[in-house]
Write a protein that holds these residues in place. Structure first.
Motif, short mmCIF file in Angstrom:
data_model
loop_
_atom_site.label_atom_id
_atom_site.label_comp_id
_atom_site.label_asym_id
_atom_site.label_seq_id
_atom_site.Cartn_x
_atom_site.Cartn_y
_atom_site.Cartn_z
N ALA A 177 0.83 -1.20 0.00
CA ALA A 177 0.00 0.00 0.00
C ALA A 177 0.86 1.26 0.00
O ALA A 177 0.57 2.22 -0.72
CB ALA A 177 -0.92 0.00 1.21
N TYR A 181 0.65 3.92 -2.96
CA TYR A 181 0.26 5.30 -2.64
C TYR A 181 1.29 6.27 -3.22
O TYR A 181 0.95 7.30 -3.80
CB TYR A 181 0.16 5.46 -1.13
CG TYR A 181 -0.41 6.77 -0.66
CD1 TYR A 181 -1.76 6.88 -0.32
CD2 TYR A 181 0.39 7.91 -0.53
CE1 TYR A 181 -2.30 8.07 0.13
CE2 TYR A 181 -0.14 9.11 -0.08
CZ TYR A 181 -1.48 9.19 0.24
OH TYR A 181 -2.01 10.37 0.68
N MET A 184 0.78 6.56 -6.88
CA MET A 184 -0.48 7.21 -7.23
C MET A 184 -0.42 8.71 -7.03
O MET A 184 -0.92 9.49 -7.87
CB MET A 184 -1.62 6.61 -6.40
CG MET A 184 -3.00 7.14 -6.79
SD MET A 184 -4.34 6.37 -5.80
CE MET A 184 -4.21 4.66 -6.31
N PHE A 185 0.21 9.16 -5.93
CA PHE A 185 0.16 10.59 -5.58
C PHE A 185 1.52 11.27 -5.60
O PHE A 185 1.60 12.49 -5.46
CB PHE A 185 -0.46 10.76 -4.19
CG PHE A 185 -1.88 10.26 -4.09
CD1 PHE A 185 -2.91 10.94 -4.73
CD2 PHE A 185 -2.18 9.13 -3.37
CE1 PHE A 185 -4.21 10.49 -4.64
CE2 PHE A 185 -3.48 8.66 -3.27
CZ PHE A 185 -4.50 9.34 -3.92
N MET A 189 2.69 8.10 2.18
CA MET A 189 1.38 7.90 2.79
C MET A 189 1.48 8.20 4.29
O MET A 189 1.72 7.31 5.10
CB MET A 189 0.89 6.46 2.57
CG MET A 189 -0.50 6.19 3.09
SD MET A 189 -1.17 4.57 2.58
CE MET A 189 -0.06 3.45 3.43
N ARG A 236 -6.70 12.38 -0.02
CA ARG A 236 -5.95 11.38 -0.79
C ARG A 236 -6.15 9.98 -0.21
O ARG A 236 -6.30 9.00 -0.96
CB ARG A 236 -4.47 11.73 -0.78
CG ARG A 236 -4.11 12.92 -1.68
CD ARG A 236 -2.62 13.21 -1.60
NE ARG A 236 -2.24 14.25 -2.56
CZ ARG A 236 -1.01 14.72 -2.68
NH1 ARG A 236 -0.03 14.26 -1.90
NH2 ARG A 236 -0.74 15.66 -3.56
N MET A 237 -6.14 9.87 1.11
CA MET A 237 -6.32 8.55 1.73
C MET A 237 -7.69 7.97 1.41
O MET A 237 -7.81 6.78 1.11
CB MET A 237 -6.13 8.66 3.25
CG MET A 237 -6.35 7.35 3.99
SD MET A 237 -5.24 6.00 3.45
CE MET A 237 -3.72 6.53 4.24
N ARG A 239 -9.47 8.60 -1.25
CA ARG A 239 -9.40 8.19 -2.65
C ARG A 239 -8.63 6.88 -2.80
O ARG A 239 -9.02 5.99 -3.56
CB ARG A 239 -8.72 9.28 -3.48
CG ARG A 239 -9.57 10.49 -3.77
CD ARG A 239 -8.79 11.52 -4.57
NE ARG A 239 -8.23 10.95 -5.81
CZ ARG A 239 -7.28 11.53 -6.54
NH1 ARG A 239 -6.79 12.71 -6.16
NH2 ARG A 239 -6.84 10.95 -7.62
N PHE A 240 -7.54 6.77 -2.05
CA PHE A 240 -6.70 5.58 -2.13
C PHE A 240 -7.46 4.34 -1.67
O PHE A 240 -7.42 3.29 -2.31
CB PHE A 240 -5.44 5.77 -1.30
CG PHE A 240 -4.49 4.60 -1.36
CD1 PHE A 240 -3.73 4.36 -2.49
CD2 PHE A 240 -4.35 3.75 -0.26
CE1 PHE A 240 -2.85 3.29 -2.55
CE2 PHE A 240 -3.49 2.68 -0.32
CZ PHE A 240 -2.75 2.44 -1.46
N SER A 243 -9.88 3.21 -4.16
CA SER A 243 -9.29 2.67 -5.39
C SER A 243 -9.00 1.19 -5.30
O SER A 243 -8.85 0.50 -6.30
CB SER A 243 -7.98 3.40 -5.71
OG SER A 243 -6.95 2.99 -4.82
N PHE A 245 -6.43 -0.05 -4.78
CA PHE A 245 -5.09 -0.14 -5.36
C PHE A 245 -4.79 -1.52 -5.91
O PHE A 245 -3.70 -1.92 -6.24
CB PHE A 245 -4.02 0.30 -4.35
CG PHE A 245 -3.74 -0.58 -3.18
CD1 PHE A 245 -2.68 -1.46 -3.21
CD2 PHE A 245 -4.52 -0.54 -2.04
CE1 PHE A 245 -2.39 -2.27 -2.12
CE2 PHE A 245 -4.26 -1.33 -0.96
CZ PHE A 245 -3.19 -2.21 -0.99
#
Length: 245
Positions: A177, A181, A184-185, A189, A236-237, A239-240, A243, A245
């Protein structure tokens, strides 16, 4: 305290943890793992001295300050190699934010089998200031309600106890994760502890205790200007997590 409990401290400044816990003999039955995250204030030298005196103290030294996520992962990975299956891991900072006096209350629910992971949260009445308290009440409360079914007024509490068995089962996915993360960003994280909580939620549940007051030095020096960053990381979290992931 009981054998197999580890107290994880991410350290850039040692704080009072050793004076109040190690030197006064309050961590008998514990082993302690400290991450010296690129300190420049003599923490490394002090840790070297303490580790020679206290056999239960282990130190991980990172030459550069690589951030809380990498420091936390380094420590949790090392702990997972040797922690007893029925042990308990405690994660805390050494910057006065977390009161060492709470350790026994923190491990209690995990030791009693009430949950797999227990967080200590800073309530608004501890005097964090209006802006930060509002952010914790609204953003933190919403986040914890959504993830754990409890309105707890703190965003990403980083003081917690988790069963060693739950940690070992969660660690591979936690590493994946953190990497996903970052891709992704393009950032670390910083909510890694909350993500670990979502994994523990499935392995026995999570619970919360109210933290004791902390030293005024930390409260008055809290970087309130970072509130916007914390809100962004919360978004963001969410969204994560959605997702998958």
């Amino acid at each position: 305290a009981e054998d197999g409990i580890r107290d994880l401290v991410r350290s850039r400044g040692l704080g009072d943890v050793y004076k109040r816990q190690v030197r006064k003999g309050r961590i008998r039955g514990y082993s302690m793992l400290v991450v010296d995250d690129g300190s420049t204030d003599g923490t490394g030298e002090l840790l070297a001295t303490l580790s020679r005196k206290f056999m239960r103290l282990q130190v991980i030294t990172l030459r550069k300050n690589r951030g809380v996520v990498k420091a936390t992962l380094a420590a949790l990975t090392e702990i997972s190699k040797s922690a007893h299956a029925d042990g308990i891991v405690v994660r805390m900072d050494s910057d006065f934010e977390h009161n060492p006096e709470d350790i026994e209350r923190l491990i209690g629910p995990v030791r009693e089998g009430k949950c797999a992971m227990c967080f200590a949260y800073l309530s608004p009445d501890l005097g964090q200031g209006t802006a930060f308290s509002l952010m914790n009440l609204i953003v933190g409360g919403y986040e914890n309600l959504k993830l754990f079914g409890k309105w707890v007024p703190q965003f990403c509490p980083g003081y917690y106890a988790i069963g060693a068995g739950a940690l070992k089962r969660s660690l591979p996915k936690l590493r994946r994760a953190a990497s996903a993360y970052r891709k992704m960003f393009g950032s670390e994280m910083i909510g890694i502890d909350i993500f670990l909580g979502t994994l523990a939620q499935k392995l026995g549940g999570t619970c919360f205790i109210k933290a004791s007051p902390v030293r005024k030095e930390w409260l008055t020096g809290k970087p309130f200007s970072k509130t916007g960053r914390y809100v962004r990381e919360h978004i963001r979290m969410m969204r994560f997590l959605n997702s998958k992931f």
